[in-house]
Design a protein around this motif. Structure first.
Motif, PDB file in Angstrom:
ATOM      1  N   MET A 108      -3.089   7.826 -12.615  1.00 31.10           N
ATOM      2  CA  MET A 108      -2.700   6.484 -12.988  1.00 31.10           C
ATOM      3  C   MET A 108      -2.720   5.610 -11.726  1.00 31.10           C
ATOM      4  SD  MET A 108       0.585   5.395 -15.389  1.00 31.10           S
ATOM      5  CE  MET A 108       0.937   7.065 -15.792  1.00 31.10           C
ATOM      6  N   PRO A 109      -3.315   4.431 -11.819  1.00 30.37           N
ATOM      7  CA  PRO A 109      -3.417   3.583 -10.626  1.00 30.37           C
ATOM      8  C   PRO A 109      -2.078   2.951 -10.226  1.00 30.37           C
ATOM      9  CG  PRO A 109      -4.569   2.578 -12.491  1.00 30.37           C
ATOM     10  CD  PRO A 109      -4.055   3.900 -12.944  1.00 30.37           C
ATOM     11  N   ASN A 110      -1.997   2.572  -8.964  1.00 32.48           N
ATOM     12  CA  ASN A 110      -0.845   1.854  -8.427  1.00 32.48           C
ATOM     13  C   ASN A 110      -1.235   0.393  -8.249  1.00 32.48           C
ATOM     14  OD1 ASN A 110       0.468   4.309  -8.277  1.00 32.48           O
ATOM     15  ND2 ASN A 110       0.103   4.562  -6.106  1.00 32.48           N
ATOM     16  N   TYR A 111      -0.228  -0.475  -8.348  1.00 35.00           N
ATOM     17  CA  TYR A 111      -0.449  -1.912  -8.239  1.00 35.00           C
ATOM     18  C   TYR A 111       0.552  -2.521  -7.269  1.00 35.00           C
ATOM     19  CZ  TYR A 111      -3.423  -1.310 -12.267  1.00 35.00           C
ATOM     20  OH  TYR A 111      -4.428  -0.896 -13.103  1.00 35.00           O
ATOM     21  N   LEU A 112       0.072  -3.447  -6.472  1.00 34.41           N
ATOM     22  CA  LEU A 112       0.915  -4.231  -5.587  1.00 34.41           C
ATOM     23  C   LEU A 112       1.347  -5.481  -6.338  1.00 34.41           C
ATOM     24  CD1 LEU A 112       2.023  -4.929  -2.710  1.00 34.41           C
ATOM     25  CD2 LEU A 112      -0.137  -6.148  -2.365  1.00 34.41           C
ATOM     26  N   LEU A 113       2.645  -5.709  -6.398  1.00 31.11           N
ATOM     27  CA  LEU A 113       3.164  -6.968  -6.924  1.00 31.11           C
ATOM     28  C   LEU A 113       3.587  -7.788  -5.719  1.00 31.11           C
ATOM     29  CD1 LEU A 113       5.452  -5.682  -9.849  1.00 31.11           C
ATOM     30  CD2 LEU A 113       2.995  -6.174  -9.869  1.00 31.11           C
ATOM     31  N   ALA A 114       2.873  -8.859  -5.456  1.00 35.09           N
ATOM     32  CA  ALA A 114       3.192  -9.744  -4.335  1.00 35.09           C
ATOM     33  C   ALA A 114       3.861 -10.978  -4.910  1.00 35.09           C
ATOM     34  CB  ALA A 114       1.927 -10.123  -3.569  1.00 35.09           C
ATOM     35  N   TYR A 115       5.102 -11.211  -4.507  1.00 34.61           N
ATOM     36  CA  TYR A 115       5.869 -12.326  -5.024  1.00 34.61           C
ATOM     37  C   TYR A 115       5.637 -13.560  -4.167  1.00 34.61           C
ATOM     38  CZ  TYR A 115       8.113  -8.175  -6.892  1.00 34.61           C
ATOM     39  OH  TYR A 115       8.341  -6.964  -7.480  1.00 34.61           O
ATOM     40  N   HIS A 116       5.480 -14.688  -4.831  1.00 31.77           N
ATOM     41  CA  HIS A 116       5.298 -15.970  -4.155  1.00 31.77           C
ATOM     42  C   HIS A 116       6.370 -16.920  -4.682  1.00 31.77           C
ATOM     43  CE1 HIS A 116       1.284 -15.030  -2.473  1.00 31.77           C
ATOM     44  NE2 HIS A 116       1.187 -14.277  -3.549  1.00 31.77           N
ATOM     45  N   GLY A 117       7.009 -17.629  -3.771  1.00 33.62           N
ATOM     46  CA  GLY A 117       7.997 -18.618  -4.181  1.00 33.62           C
ATOM     47  C   GLY A 117       9.307 -17.997  -4.605  1.00 33.62           C
ATOM     48  N   GLY A 118      10.000 -18.699  -5.469  1.00 33.97           N
ATOM     49  CA  GLY A 118      11.358 -18.311  -5.828  1.00 33.97           C
ATOM     50  C   GLY A 118      12.295 -18.989  -4.856  1.00 33.97           C
ATOM     51  N   VAL A 151       3.908 -14.039  -9.548  1.00 32.82           N
ATOM     52  CA  VAL A 151       3.651 -12.658  -9.136  1.00 32.82           C
ATOM     53  C   VAL A 151       2.147 -12.446  -9.109  1.00 32.82           C
ATOM     54  CG1 VAL A 151       4.032 -10.214  -9.624  1.00 32.82           C
ATOM     55  CG2 VAL A 151       5.787 -11.881 -10.243  1.00 32.82           C
ATOM     56  N   GLU A 152       1.636 -12.082  -7.958  1.00 34.59           N
ATOM     57  CA  GLU A 152       0.227 -11.720  -7.801  1.00 34.59           C
ATOM     58  C   GLU A 152       0.135 -10.211  -8.004  1.00 34.59           C
ATOM     59  OE1 GLU A 152      -3.048 -11.705  -4.164  1.00 34.59           O
ATOM     60  OE2 GLU A 152      -1.236 -12.910  -3.991  1.00 34.59           O
ATOM     61  N   VAL A 153      -0.715  -9.758  -8.929  1.00 40.90           N
ATOM     62  CA  VAL A 153      -0.843  -8.335  -9.255  1.00 40.90           C
ATOM     63  C   VAL A 153      -2.205  -7.857  -8.770  1.00 40.90           C
ATOM     64  CG1 VAL A 153      -0.816  -6.625 -11.114  1.00 40.90           C
ATOM     65  CG2 VAL A 153       0.627  -8.673 -11.284  1.00 40.90           C
ATOM     66  N   SER A 154      -2.209  -6.830  -7.909  1.00 44.57           N
ATOM     67  CA  SER A 154      -3.454  -6.305  -7.344  1.00 44.57           C
ATOM     68  C   SER A 154      -3.477  -4.794  -7.459  1.00 44.57           C
ATOM     69  CB  SER A 154      -3.566  -6.665  -5.855  1.00 44.57           C
ATOM     70  OG  SER A 154      -3.478  -8.054  -5.662  1.00 44.57           O
ATOM     71  N   GLU A 155      -4.583  -4.266  -7.977  1.00 48.95           N
ATOM     72  CA  GLU A 155      -4.723  -2.814  -8.038  1.00 48.95           C
ATOM     73  C   GLU A 155      -4.958  -2.270  -6.628  1.00 48.95           C
ATOM     74  OE1 GLU A 155      -7.352   0.734 -10.160  1.00 48.95           O
ATOM     75  OE2 GLU A 155      -7.568  -1.321 -10.866  1.00 48.95           O
ATOM     76  N   LEU A 156      -4.226  -1.241  -6.271  1.00 43.13           N
ATOM     77  CA  LEU A 156      -4.414  -0.598  -4.970  1.00 43.13           C
ATOM     78  C   LEU A 156      -5.550   0.409  -5.096  1.00 43.13           C
ATOM     79  CD1 LEU A 156      -0.688  -0.091  -3.960  1.00 43.13           C
ATOM     80  CD2 LEU A 156      -2.273  -1.863  -3.192  1.00 43.13           C
ATOM     81  N   VAL A 157      -6.445   0.400  -4.149  1.00 41.29           N
ATOM     82  CA  VAL A 157      -7.629   1.248  -4.173  1.00 41.29           C
ATOM     83  C   VAL A 157      -7.371   2.481  -3.313  1.00 41.29           C
ATOM     84  CG1 VAL A 157     -10.078   1.368  -3.596  1.00 41.29           C
ATOM     85  CG2 VAL A 157      -9.103  -0.771  -4.484  1.00 41.29           C
ATOM     86  N   ASP A 158      -7.589   3.660  -3.902  1.00 36.82           N
ATOM     87  CA  ASP A 158      -7.451   4.899  -3.132  1.00 36.82           C
ATOM     88  C   ASP A 158      -8.565   4.968  -2.103  1.00 36.82           C
ATOM     89  OD1 ASP A 158      -5.198   5.960  -4.369  1.00 36.82           O
ATOM     90  OD2 ASP A 158      -6.370   6.912  -5.944  1.00 36.82           O
ATOM     91  N   MET A 159      -8.188   5.287  -0.885  1.00 36.39           N
ATOM     92  CA  MET A 159      -9.165   5.414   0.189  1.00 36.39           C
ATOM     93  C   MET A 159      -9.188   6.856   0.661  1.00 36.39           C
ATOM     94  SD  MET A 159     -10.351   2.307   0.736  1.00 36.39           S
ATOM     95  CE  MET A 159     -11.079   2.447   2.347  1.00 36.39           C
ATOM     96  N   GLU A 160     -10.368   7.363   0.861  1.00 37.13           N
ATOM     97  CA  GLU A 160     -10.541   8.702   1.410  1.00 37.13           C
ATOM     98  C   GLU A 160     -10.856   8.549   2.890  1.00 37.13           C
ATOM     99  OE1 GLU A 160     -10.269  11.676  -0.183  1.00 37.13           O
ATOM    100  OE2 GLU A 160      -9.727  10.672  -2.055  1.00 37.13           O
TER     101      GLU A 160
END
Length: 119
Positions: free
Chosen positions: A1-11, A95-104
């Motif tokens: 299952m992929p991981n995602y970065l949630l980057a918060y802006h503002g608030g 909330v900016e949602v970005s899929e994290l890419v596995d790196m080898e």
């Protein structure tokens, strides 16, 4: 299952102890609702600067990151659904949602170093 970065802006910054307590309660409720999907609650972000490709240092972009979390989700749609419950949205943030890419990474150099140590 992929991981995602949630980057918060503002608030915003809570203006009273009561407002701060309400914000913390909202975050705790959201954290509980995310369950095992929340891999790293992350942290708020403080002072922000930018380093350009030429090495020049400058002020933060117009809408800097104010915090982050890392979640696990089946796909982008599931990650977006989790992000829709984030308390930063209730305070005018996004909330900016970005899929994290596995790196080898090639660990051959590390293996060579280990062999040298054994000699």
């Amino acid at each position: 299952m992929p991981n995602y970065l949630l980057a918060y802006h503002g608030g915003g910054e809570p203006e009273s102890e009561e407002a701060q307590a309400a914000v913390m309660l909202a975050w705790n409720e959201w954290l509980e609702a995310t369950g095992e999907a929340m891999l790293d609650l992350g942290s708020p972000v403080g002072a922000t600067m930018t380093v350009g490709s030429d090495g020049a240092v400058g002020p933060a972009p117009a809408d800097p990151v104010s915090g982050y979390s890392i979640i696990e989700a089946d796909d982008m749609d599931a990650a977006l659904e989790i992000a829709k419950g984030c308390p930063v949205l209730a305070d005018g943030g996004s909330v900016e949602v970005s899929e994290l890419v596995d790196m080898e990474f090639d660990d051959e150099d590390d293996d060579d170093d280990d062999e040298d140590e054994d000699d």
